[in-house]
Structure formats: C-alpha cells, structure tokens
Design a protein around this motif. Structure first.
Motif, PDB file in Angstrom:
ATOM      1  N   ALA A  71       0.833  -1.212   0.000  1.00  0.00           N
ATOM      2  CA  ALA A  71       0.000   0.000   0.000  1.00  0.00           C
ATOM      3  C   ALA A  71       0.862   1.255   0.000  1.00  0.00           C
ATOM      4  O   ALA A  71       0.598   2.208  -0.743  1.00  0.00           O
ATOM      5  CB  ALA A  71      -0.939  -0.013   1.211  1.00  0.00           C
ATOM      6  N   ALA A  72       1.908   1.254   0.814  1.00  0.00           N
ATOM      7  CA  ALA A  72       2.784   2.425   0.900  1.00  0.00           C
ATOM      8  C   ALA A  72       3.530   2.664  -0.407  1.00  0.00           C
ATOM      9  O   ALA A  72       3.588   3.786  -0.913  1.00  0.00           O
ATOM     10  CB  ALA A  72       3.767   2.263   2.059  1.00  0.00           C
ATOM     11  N   VAL A  73       4.101   1.609  -0.956  1.00  0.00           N
ATOM     12  CA  VAL A  73       4.868   1.744  -2.206  1.00  0.00           C
ATOM     13  C   VAL A  73       3.962   2.219  -3.338  1.00  0.00           C
ATOM     14  O   VAL A  73       4.312   3.142  -4.082  1.00  0.00           O
ATOM     15  CB  VAL A  73       5.569   0.413  -2.563  1.00  0.00           C
ATOM     16  CG1 VAL A  73       6.104   0.438  -3.984  1.00  0.00           C
ATOM     17  CG2 VAL A  73       6.689   0.125  -1.574  1.00  0.00           C
ATOM     18  N   ASN A  74       2.798   1.623  -3.479  1.00  0.00           N
ATOM     19  CA  ASN A  74       1.896   2.022  -4.556  1.00  0.00           C
ATOM     20  C   ASN A  74       1.384   3.450  -4.364  1.00  0.00           C
ATOM     21  O   ASN A  74       1.196   4.182  -5.337  1.00  0.00           O
ATOM     22  CB  ASN A  74       0.732   1.047  -4.678  1.00  0.00           C
ATOM     23  CG  ASN A  74       1.160  -0.300  -5.233  1.00  0.00           C
ATOM     24  OD1 ASN A  74       2.201  -0.430  -5.862  1.00  0.00           O
ATOM     25  ND2 ASN A  74       0.354  -1.313  -4.985  1.00  0.00           N
ATOM     26  N   ALA A  75       1.174   3.871  -3.123  1.00  0.00           N
ATOM     27  CA  ALA A  75       0.650   5.213  -2.846  1.00  0.00           C
ATOM     28  C   ALA A  75       1.641   6.318  -3.184  1.00  0.00           C
ATOM     29  O   ALA A  75       1.227   7.434  -3.503  1.00  0.00           O
ATOM     30  CB  ALA A  75       0.232   5.319  -1.381  1.00  0.00           C
ATOM     31  N   VAL A  76       2.918   6.033  -3.125  1.00  0.00           N
ATOM     32  CA  VAL A  76       3.918   7.079  -3.354  1.00  0.00           C
ATOM     33  C   VAL A  76       4.583   6.961  -4.726  1.00  0.00           C
ATOM     34  O   VAL A  76       5.631   7.551  -4.960  1.00  0.00           O
ATOM     35  CB  VAL A  76       4.980   7.127  -2.230  1.00  0.00           C
ATOM     36  CG1 VAL A  76       4.317   7.439  -0.896  1.00  0.00           C
ATOM     37  CG2 VAL A  76       5.774   5.833  -2.156  1.00  0.00           C
ATOM     38  N   GLU A  77       3.943   6.234  -5.630  1.00  0.00           N
ATOM     39  CA  GLU A  77       4.474   6.107  -6.986  1.00  0.00           C
ATOM     40  C   GLU A  77       4.720   7.502  -7.565  1.00  0.00           C
ATOM     41  O   GLU A  77       3.880   8.390  -7.472  1.00  0.00           O
ATOM     42  CB  GLU A  77       3.488   5.346  -7.866  1.00  0.00           C
ATOM     43  CG  GLU A  77       3.969   5.176  -9.286  1.00  0.00           C
ATOM     44  CD  GLU A  77       2.987   4.417 -10.154  1.00  0.00           C
ATOM     45  OE1 GLU A  77       3.385   4.062 -11.263  1.00  0.00           O
ATOM     46  OE2 GLU A  77       1.846   4.191  -9.732  1.00  0.00           O
ATOM     47  N   GLY A  78       5.899   7.702  -8.106  1.00  0.00           N
ATOM     48  CA  GLY A  78       6.243   8.982  -8.708  1.00  0.00           C
ATOM     49  C   GLY A  78       6.925   9.962  -7.764  1.00  0.00           C
ATOM     50  O   GLY A  78       7.361  11.025  -8.189  1.00  0.00           O
ATOM     51  N   ILE A  79       7.014   9.634  -6.491  1.00  0.00           N
ATOM     52  CA  ILE A  79       7.696  10.493  -5.512  1.00  0.00           C
ATOM     53  C   ILE A  79       9.059   9.877  -5.244  1.00  0.00           C
ATOM     54  O   ILE A  79       9.171   8.694  -4.960  1.00  0.00           O
ATOM     55  CB  ILE A  79       6.874  10.619  -4.210  1.00  0.00           C
ATOM     56  CG1 ILE A  79       5.491  11.197  -4.515  1.00  0.00           C
ATOM     57  CG2 ILE A  79       7.621  11.476  -3.190  1.00  0.00           C
ATOM     58  CD1 ILE A  79       4.548  11.195  -3.333  1.00  0.00           C
ATOM     59  N   SER A  80      10.104  10.684  -5.319  1.00  0.00           N
ATOM     60  CA  SER A  80      11.461  10.159  -5.160  1.00  0.00           C
ATOM     61  C   SER A  80      11.721   9.685  -3.729  1.00  0.00           C
ATOM     62  O   SER A  80      11.100  10.175  -2.773  1.00  0.00           O
ATOM     63  CB  SER A  80      12.495  11.228  -5.521  1.00  0.00           C
ATOM     64  OG  SER A  80      12.535  12.237  -4.532  1.00  0.00           O
ATOM     65  N   ASN A  81      12.652   8.751  -3.593  1.00  0.00           N
ATOM     66  CA  ASN A  81      13.059   8.284  -2.265  1.00  0.00           C
ATOM     67  C   ASN A  81      13.580   9.444  -1.432  1.00  0.00           C
ATOM     68  O   ASN A  81      13.313   9.522  -0.223  1.00  0.00           O
ATOM     69  CB  ASN A  81      14.139   7.207  -2.377  1.00  0.00           C
ATOM     70  CG  ASN A  81      13.596   5.890  -2.897  1.00  0.00           C
ATOM     71  OD1 ASN A  81      12.393   5.721  -3.050  1.00  0.00           O
ATOM     72  ND2 ASN A  81      14.489   4.968  -3.193  1.00  0.00           N
ATOM     73  N   GLU A  82      14.319  10.350  -2.065  1.00  0.00           N
ATOM     74  CA  GLU A  82      14.877  11.500  -1.334  1.00  0.00           C
ATOM     75  C   GLU A  82      13.763  12.360  -0.744  1.00  0.00           C
ATOM     76  O   GLU A  82      13.856  12.797   0.407  1.00  0.00           O
ATOM     77  CB  GLU A  82      15.766  12.341  -2.273  1.00  0.00           C
ATOM     78  CG  GLU A  82      17.031  11.635  -2.735  1.00  0.00           C
ATOM     79  CD  GLU A  82      16.810  10.614  -3.854  1.00  0.00           C
ATOM     80  OE1 GLU A  82      17.721   9.784  -4.066  1.00  0.00           O
ATOM     81  OE2 GLU A  82      15.739  10.612  -4.501  1.00  0.00           O
ATOM     82  N   SER A  83      12.713  12.578  -1.497  1.00  0.00           N
ATOM     83  CA  SER A  83      11.582  13.360  -0.989  1.00  0.00           C
ATOM     84  C   SER A  83      10.891  12.642   0.158  1.00  0.00           C
ATOM     85  O   SER A  83      10.521  13.264   1.158  1.00  0.00           O
ATOM     86  CB  SER A  83      10.575  13.628  -2.109  1.00  0.00           C
ATOM     87  OG  SER A  83      11.147  14.444  -3.098  1.00  0.00           O
TER      88      SER A  83
END
Length: 116
Positions: free
Chosen positions: A48-60
């Motif tokens: 759920a977490a990975v899919n929710a933040v698709e397109g947001i960089s790890n750094e952010s």
C-alpha cells in the motif's frame, strides 16, 4: 537508485511468510514474521505504501515530504473553514472549481483522520 516498477501486490502466502510481487508477477520480496498472519499484514502495508507514493522520489520521502504535505493541507483546511464562515454577502470568493478542489482535499484529510 531505482526499484522494481510499481504496481506491487501481495502474492503467495505461506504460514509465516508472504511474497510481494508486481502485477506482472515479477518477484519483489518476501516478508517473514514469527506470528502467523503477521507477514500478510506487513506485506499489505508495504505494498500500500509503495503504490501510494508512486512517482515520488526516495529522497523526498526520506526528507518527510508526505508528512509536510499533510500538515500544509491541514493548515489550508483550517484557512478554508475560516473563509467559509466569513460573511461575503452570500457569495463565496472562490470559483466552483476551487471549491471542488478544496472539498476533495477535505475528503482526503478525512480519510487520514479516520485512520489515526
């Protein structure tokens, strides 16, 4: 740094382990837990977490961008609430599109509030 493309899903479940794979059945990881059922819950949360933040960089993400966005949205919800409660002669000084966006933000924050 790159990672396995999303969308991820919860895959095979064993007694104390649960696989995570992509919607194309590409293996990503296995979650292990000492207690039955816990690996499935952990895998579901990761997915759920990975899919929710698709397109947001790890750094952010590591810099706390999500928490800051929620905080900013809560601030603007309060500001909008004060604006709505001000007398403007029956006319709210916002377009229908702006009001619709604010209502969507409110609905999204309500989802977060319900989970807290």
């Amino acid at each position: 740094m790159t990672h396995t493309p999303t969308l991820w899903r919860v895959g095979y479940r064993g007694a104390t382990s649960t696989d995570i794979d992509t919607v194309n059945s590409e293996f990503v990881a296995t979650c292990y837990a000492y207690k039955k059922g816990l690996s499935k819950a952990n895998a579901a949360r990761i997915v759920a977490a990975v899919n929710a933040v698709e397109g947001i960089s790890n750094e952010s993400l590591e810099a706390g961008a999500i928490a800051e966005l929620v905080e900013a949205a809560q601030f603007y919800r309060e500001q909008f609430g004060m604006l709505v409660n001000q007398p403007f002669g029956g006319e709210l000084p916002c377009s229908d599109e702006e009001i619709e966006k604010m209502e969507r933000a409110e609905a999204t924050l309500a989802k977060l509030d319900a989970q807290s």
